[in-house]
Write a protein that holds these residues in place. Sequence first.
Motif, PDB file in Angstrom:
ATOM      1  N   GLY A 100      10.585  70.464  29.048  1.00 56.29           N
ATOM      2  CA  GLY A 100      10.446  71.161  30.322  1.00 56.29           C
ATOM      3  C   GLY A 100       9.349  72.214  30.258  1.00 56.29           C
ATOM      4  O   GLY A 100       8.555  72.272  29.315  1.00 56.29           O
ATOM      5  N   GLU A 101       9.317  73.068  31.270  1.00 52.48           N
ATOM      6  CA  GLU A 101       8.318  74.129  31.336  1.00 52.48           C
ATOM      7  C   GLU A 101       8.637  75.208  30.305  1.00 52.48           C
ATOM      8  O   GLU A 101       9.756  75.691  30.228  1.00 52.48           O
ATOM      9  N   SER A 149      15.419  73.248  32.944  1.00 51.42           N
ATOM     10  CA  SER A 149      14.092  72.892  33.439  1.00 51.42           C
ATOM     11  C   SER A 149      13.006  73.803  32.899  1.00 51.42           C
ATOM     12  O   SER A 149      11.840  73.436  32.895  1.00 51.42           O
ATOM     13  N   LEU A 150      13.397  74.988  32.447  1.00 49.44           N
ATOM     14  CA  LEU A 150      12.422  75.994  32.036  1.00 49.44           C
ATOM     15  C   LEU A 150      13.029  76.877  30.958  1.00 49.44           C
ATOM     16  O   LEU A 150      14.209  77.218  31.032  1.00 49.44           O
ATOM     17  N   ARG A 177      17.587  74.288  40.074  1.00 50.27           N
ATOM     18  CA  ARG A 177      17.244  74.181  38.648  1.00 50.27           C
ATOM     19  C   ARG A 177      17.620  75.475  37.923  1.00 50.27           C
ATOM     20  O   ARG A 177      17.649  76.543  38.518  1.00 50.27           O
TER      21      ARG A 177
END
Length: 168
Positions: free
Chosen positions: A114-115, A85-86, A63
């Motif tokens: 996402g985060e 993803s982040l 990721r």
Amino acid sequence: MAKLIKNERIASDNWQLLDADTGRWVAVQEDGFVPDFPEDADLIVPLALLRARRGDLLERSGRTGVLLEPHEDPAALAGDLERLSLVALRFPKFADGRAYSHARLLRSRYGFRGELRAVGEVLHDHLLFMQRCGFDAFELRADQDAGDALAAFSELSVQYQGLSRAAA
């Protein structure tokens, strides 16, 4: 090791930050190649490195996340948010609140799901306010106790500000 709170729980952090020497990842080595990124690792990279090696980073099996500094515009990520993803937003000092605005924009205007991680000067007293702006992960400053910090999420029972979080 940094203390991480994610979704109101103490969590382990599997992400690796490539922040120390960005130039290393874009410079041509003696063999004529730029270094490869770890294929399976979950990497957080500065925005400049994402811009320089976007394809290499986003096509790995691991990721990819981005570290956005306060002076950088979240709009720069708009085209890549579905593949990230982040996003980590840095709070460089106690009184710098630009990351609050960036978080709100990433969640509401750009639809990032996402985060969203707060890093830097992340203090117990600010966690609830950061969460209200869209953060769901918090890398606490070294002198903060993660167990004590969890209480921040239940300290206030009434909120005036609307919530800007990704749907659970």
